[in-house]
Write a protein that holds these residues in place. Structure first.
Motif, PDB file in Angstrom:
ATOM      1  N   VAL A 239      84.462  63.816 -15.380  1.00  0.00           N
ATOM      2  CA  VAL A 239      83.022  64.088 -15.499  1.00  0.00           C
ATOM      3  C   VAL A 239      82.278  62.808 -15.856  1.00  0.00           C
ATOM      4  O   VAL A 239      81.242  62.489 -15.251  1.00  0.00           O
ATOM      5  CB  VAL A 239      82.752  65.162 -16.573  1.00  0.00           C
ATOM      6  N   LEU A 240      82.791  62.067 -16.818  1.00  0.00           N
ATOM      7  CA  LEU A 240      82.094  60.887 -17.319  1.00  0.00           C
ATOM      8  C   LEU A 240      82.196  59.720 -16.351  1.00  0.00           C
ATOM      9  O   LEU A 240      83.293  59.283 -15.997  1.00  0.00           O
ATOM     10  CB  LEU A 240      82.672  60.463 -18.673  1.00  0.00           C
ATOM     11  N   VAL A 241      81.059  59.199 -15.925  1.00  0.00           N
ATOM     12  CA  VAL A 241      80.990  57.979 -15.129  1.00  0.00           C
ATOM     13  C   VAL A 241      79.857  57.111 -15.656  1.00  0.00           C
ATOM     14  O   VAL A 241      78.885  57.619 -16.209  1.00  0.00           O
ATOM     15  CB  VAL A 241      80.763  58.273 -13.622  1.00  0.00           C
ATOM     16  N   LYS A 242      79.979  55.814 -15.465  1.00  0.00           N
ATOM     17  CA  LYS A 242      78.944  54.891 -15.943  1.00  0.00           C
ATOM     18  C   LYS A 242      77.862  54.731 -14.881  1.00  0.00           C
ATOM     19  O   LYS A 242      77.598  53.637 -14.389  1.00  0.00           O
ATOM     20  CB  LYS A 242      79.562  53.539 -16.315  1.00  0.00           C
ATOM     21  N   LYS A 243      77.251  55.848 -14.533  1.00  0.00           N
ATOM     22  CA  LYS A 243      76.215  55.849 -13.508  1.00  0.00           C
ATOM     23  C   LYS A 243      75.138  56.856 -13.877  1.00  0.00           C
ATOM     24  O   LYS A 243      75.394  57.827 -14.578  1.00  0.00           O
ATOM     25  CB  LYS A 243      76.806  56.215 -12.137  1.00  0.00           C
ATOM     26  N   ILE A 244      73.945  56.625 -13.341  1.00  0.00           N
ATOM     27  CA  ILE A 244      72.828  57.530 -13.589  1.00  0.00           C
ATOM     28  C   ILE A 244      72.952  58.802 -12.747  1.00  0.00           C
ATOM     29  O   ILE A 244      72.376  59.831 -13.063  1.00  0.00           O
ATOM     30  CB  ILE A 244      71.493  56.813 -13.292  1.00  0.00           C
ATOM     31  N   THR A 245      73.746  58.754 -11.678  1.00  0.00           N
ATOM     32  CA  THR A 245      73.859  59.894 -10.773  1.00  0.00           C
ATOM     33  C   THR A 245      74.311  61.155 -11.509  1.00  0.00           C
ATOM     34  O   THR A 245      75.100  61.097 -12.454  1.00  0.00           O
ATOM     35  CB  THR A 245      74.877  59.606  -9.649  1.00  0.00           C
ATOM     36  N   LYS A 246      73.822  62.301 -11.046  1.00  0.00           N
ATOM     37  CA  LYS A 246      74.134  63.574 -11.698  1.00  0.00           C
ATOM     38  C   LYS A 246      75.549  64.034 -11.362  1.00  0.00           C
ATOM     39  O   LYS A 246      76.088  63.698 -10.309  1.00  0.00           O
ATOM     40  CB  LYS A 246      73.109  64.630 -11.297  1.00  0.00           C
ATOM     41  N   ARG A 247      76.130  64.830 -12.283  1.00  0.00           N
ATOM     42  CA  ARG A 247      77.522  65.236 -12.158  1.00  0.00           C
ATOM     43  C   ARG A 247      77.672  66.732 -12.411  1.00  0.00           C
ATOM     44  O   ARG A 247      77.015  67.295 -13.300  1.00  0.00           O
ATOM     45  CB  ARG A 247      78.375  64.497 -13.191  1.00  0.00           C
ATOM     46  N   PRO A 248      78.552  67.402 -11.674  1.00  0.00           N
ATOM     47  CA  PRO A 248      78.934  68.773 -12.035  1.00  0.00           C
ATOM     48  C   PRO A 248      79.996  68.735 -13.128  1.00  0.00           C
ATOM     49  O   PRO A 248      80.712  67.739 -13.273  1.00  0.00           O
ATOM     50  CB  PRO A 248      79.507  69.321 -10.731  1.00  0.00           C
ATOM     51  N   ALA A 249      80.098  69.799 -13.895  1.00  0.00           N
ATOM     52  CA  ALA A 249      81.071  69.806 -14.992  1.00  0.00           C
ATOM     53  C   ALA A 249      81.687  71.179 -15.174  1.00  0.00           C
ATOM     54  O   ALA A 249      80.996  72.195 -15.196  1.00  0.00           O
ATOM     55  CB  ALA A 249      80.402  69.369 -16.288  1.00  0.00           C
ATOM     56  N   VAL A 250      83.004  71.186 -15.314  1.00  0.00           N
ATOM     57  CA  VAL A 250      83.785  72.370 -15.672  1.00  0.00           C
ATOM     58  C   VAL A 250      84.485  72.018 -16.977  1.00  0.00           C
ATOM     59  O   VAL A 250      85.100  70.960 -17.088  1.00  0.00           O
ATOM     60  CB  VAL A 250      84.840  72.703 -14.600  1.00  0.00           C
ATOM     61  N   ALA A 251      84.399  72.880 -17.983  1.00  0.00           N
ATOM     62  CA  ALA A 251      85.025  72.571 -19.268  1.00  0.00           C
ATOM     63  C   ALA A 251      85.594  73.834 -19.889  1.00  0.00           C
ATOM     64  O   ALA A 251      85.226  74.950 -19.523  1.00  0.00           O
ATOM     65  CB  ALA A 251      84.022  71.912 -20.214  1.00  0.00           C
ATOM     66  N   ALA A 252      86.490  73.626 -20.864  1.00  0.00           N
ATOM     67  CA  ALA A 252      87.114  74.751 -21.561  1.00  0.00           C
ATOM     68  C   ALA A 252      87.625  74.284 -22.917  1.00  0.00           C
ATOM     69  O   ALA A 252      87.665  73.085 -23.213  1.00  0.00           O
ATOM     70  CB  ALA A 252      88.259  75.329 -20.735  1.00  0.00           C
ATOM     71  N   SER A 253      88.035  75.245 -23.719  1.00  0.00           N
ATOM     72  CA  SER A 253      88.465  74.957 -25.091  1.00  0.00           C
ATOM     73  C   SER A 253      89.726  74.115 -25.171  1.00  0.00           C
ATOM     74  O   SER A 253      89.947  73.437 -26.168  1.00  0.00           O
ATOM     75  CB  SER A 253      88.707  76.265 -25.852  1.00  0.00           C
ATOM     76  N   ASN A 254      90.559  74.172 -24.147  1.00  0.00           N
ATOM     77  CA  ASN A 254      91.784  73.384 -24.140  1.00  0.00           C
ATOM     78  C   ASN A 254      92.227  73.119 -22.707  1.00  0.00           C
ATOM     79  O   ASN A 254      91.682  73.704 -21.759  1.00  0.00           O
ATOM     80  CB  ASN A 254      92.888  74.071 -24.951  1.00  0.00           C
ATOM     81  N   VAL A 255      93.201  72.260 -22.542  1.00  0.00           N
ATOM     82  CA  VAL A 255      93.630  71.831 -21.211  1.00  0.00           C
ATOM     83  C   VAL A 255      94.196  72.988 -20.406  1.00  0.00           C
ATOM     84  O   VAL A 255      93.911  73.131 -19.210  1.00  0.00           O
ATOM     85  CB  VAL A 255      94.680  70.700 -21.326  1.00  0.00           C
ATOM     86  N   GLN A 256      95.005  73.840 -21.031  1.00  0.00           N
ATOM     87  CA  GLN A 256      95.619  74.949 -20.314  1.00  0.00           C
ATOM     88  C   GLN A 256      94.565  75.933 -19.801  1.00  0.00           C
ATOM     89  O   GLN A 256      94.633  76.415 -18.669  1.00  0.00           O
ATOM     90  CB  GLN A 256      96.622  75.676 -21.213  1.00  0.00           C
ATOM     91  N   LEU A 257      93.578  76.226 -20.642  1.00  0.00           N
ATOM     92  CA  LEU A 257      92.511  77.128 -20.241  1.00  0.00           C
ATOM     93  C   LEU A 257      91.653  76.493 -19.156  1.00  0.00           C
ATOM     94  O   LEU A 257      91.210  77.179 -18.223  1.00  0.00           O
ATOM     95  CB  LEU A 257      91.652  77.502 -21.449  1.00  0.00           C
ATOM     96  N   LEU A 258      91.434  75.187 -19.251  1.00  0.00           N
ATOM     97  CA  LEU A 258      90.682  74.489 -18.205  1.00  0.00           C
ATOM     98  C   LEU A 258      91.385  74.622 -16.861  1.00  0.00           C
ATOM     99  O   LEU A 258      90.734  74.853 -15.831  1.00  0.00           O
ATOM    100  CB  LEU A 258      90.519  73.012 -18.562  1.00  0.00           C
ATOM    101  N   THR A 259      92.702  74.493 -16.847  1.00  0.00           N
ATOM    102  CA  THR A 259      93.458  74.613 -15.594  1.00  0.00           C
ATOM    103  C   THR A 259      93.278  75.991 -14.981  1.00  0.00           C
ATOM    104  O   THR A 259      93.021  76.132 -13.781  1.00  0.00           O
ATOM    105  CB  THR A 259      94.952  74.339 -15.844  1.00  0.00           C
ATOM    106  N   SER A 260      93.387  77.018 -15.794  1.00  0.00           N
ATOM    107  CA  SER A 260      93.215  78.389 -15.320  1.00  0.00           C
ATOM    108  C   SER A 260      91.795  78.620 -14.791  1.00  0.00           C
ATOM    109  O   SER A 260      91.590  79.222 -13.733  1.00  0.00           O
ATOM    110  CB  SER A 260      93.527  79.361 -16.464  1.00  0.00           C
TER     111      SER A 260
END
Length: 271
Positions: A239-260
């Motif tokens: 998600v994080l980039v050193k640019k002004i361009t807009k980004r989509p984001a998917v997040a979760a409480s932990n890595v395993q939940l993020l994968t699911s």
């Protein structure tokens, strides 16, 4: 990475200054001023410009070595600041201006410091609730100086609360979420920075947003990371980039939940 805010005295001065300025420039204007439209159709209030000017002055007076990126700055100035060798501040003076302008008490100030493309600190202040979320790289996340950590258990998606911004999602994915929602319940509050922080504080487990700017997500991204959460963009990149361009984001409480969560999105994000 060494920076002035590894020193607790400087860290406290930064946190105290942000809170005081927000209370003076934002709280004093809540429910009292009109707004205008920017070129992109988004709202701008007197509080946005006053908060940015006051915060920029405070930062340049106390820590003049760092450049400055503000949401209300010129785009060329923003990118030049991001490219600064010394590092730069990234400020959203009011994240949730639509809420603020309409008298809805859910908005925040978001401030991050990026050095050589790496976020080293993040602060998100909610003036309406007097809640200050904060993090320094490698030192964990806090809410009002108390440590916060995300839940590390892999709970099923259907037992999760999702903070979902439908407005900027492609139609197939938005439709699938509306008709076949995989989570137990869904919320959308209107401040990207606070959305990240609320996941960090356990007030939701899943997050999805289709299009957010660096000043929207930078501080919240670090706070969630330091609290134990995880994120990825819709295209599978960071998600994080050193640019002004807009980004989509998917997040979760932990890595395993993020994968699911990301696997479910990928199966339903198809034209």
């Amino acid at each position: 990475m060494t920076h002035p805010f590894m020193n607790n005295q400087a860290w406290l001065a930064l946190k105290t200054g942000l809170v005081q300025i927000a209370q003076q420039e934002i709280n004093s204007r809540f429910n009292k001023i009109d707004y205008e439209l920017k070129q992109d159709g988004s709202l701008l209030t007197e509080a946005d410009t006053a908060m940015q000017a006051a915060m920029q002055s405070f930062l340049s007076t106390n820590w003049p070595d760092f450049a400055f990126v503000g949401e209300e700055s010129d785009k060329l100035v923003q990118q030049a600041a991001l490219d600064s060798e010394q590092g730069c501040w990234i400020l959203d003076p009011i994240d949730g201006t639509t809420n603020f302008a309409n008298g809805i008490a859910f908005f925040s100030v978001s401030l991050a410091l990026m050095v050589k493309g790496e976020l080293v600190l993040g602060l998100v202040y909610d003036p309406a609730r007097d809640e200050l979320f904060s993090a320094r790289l490698g030192l964990g996340a806090e809410l009002n100086n108390q440590s916060i950590k995300t839940e590390q258990l892999l709970r099923p998606l259907n037992q999760c609360v999702g903070i979902i911004d439908f407005k900027r999602l492609d139609d197939p994915l938005a439709t699938a979420l509306a008709i076949q929602a995989p989570y137990a319940s869904q919320r959308s509050f209107g401040s990207v920075a606070l959305d990240w922080c609320w996941i960090a504080a356990g007030r939701g487990q899943l997050y999805l947003h289709g299009n957010q700017s660096l000043w929207d997500y930078a501080a919240g991204w670090l706070i969630l990371n330091e609290a134990g959460g995880a994120s990825i963009s819709l295209d599978g990149q960071a998600v994080l980039v050193k640019k002004i361009t807009k980004r989509p984001a998917v997040a979760a409480s932990n890595v395993q939940l993020l994968t699911s969560w990301k696997n479910w999105i990928d199966r339903h994000n198809i034209e």
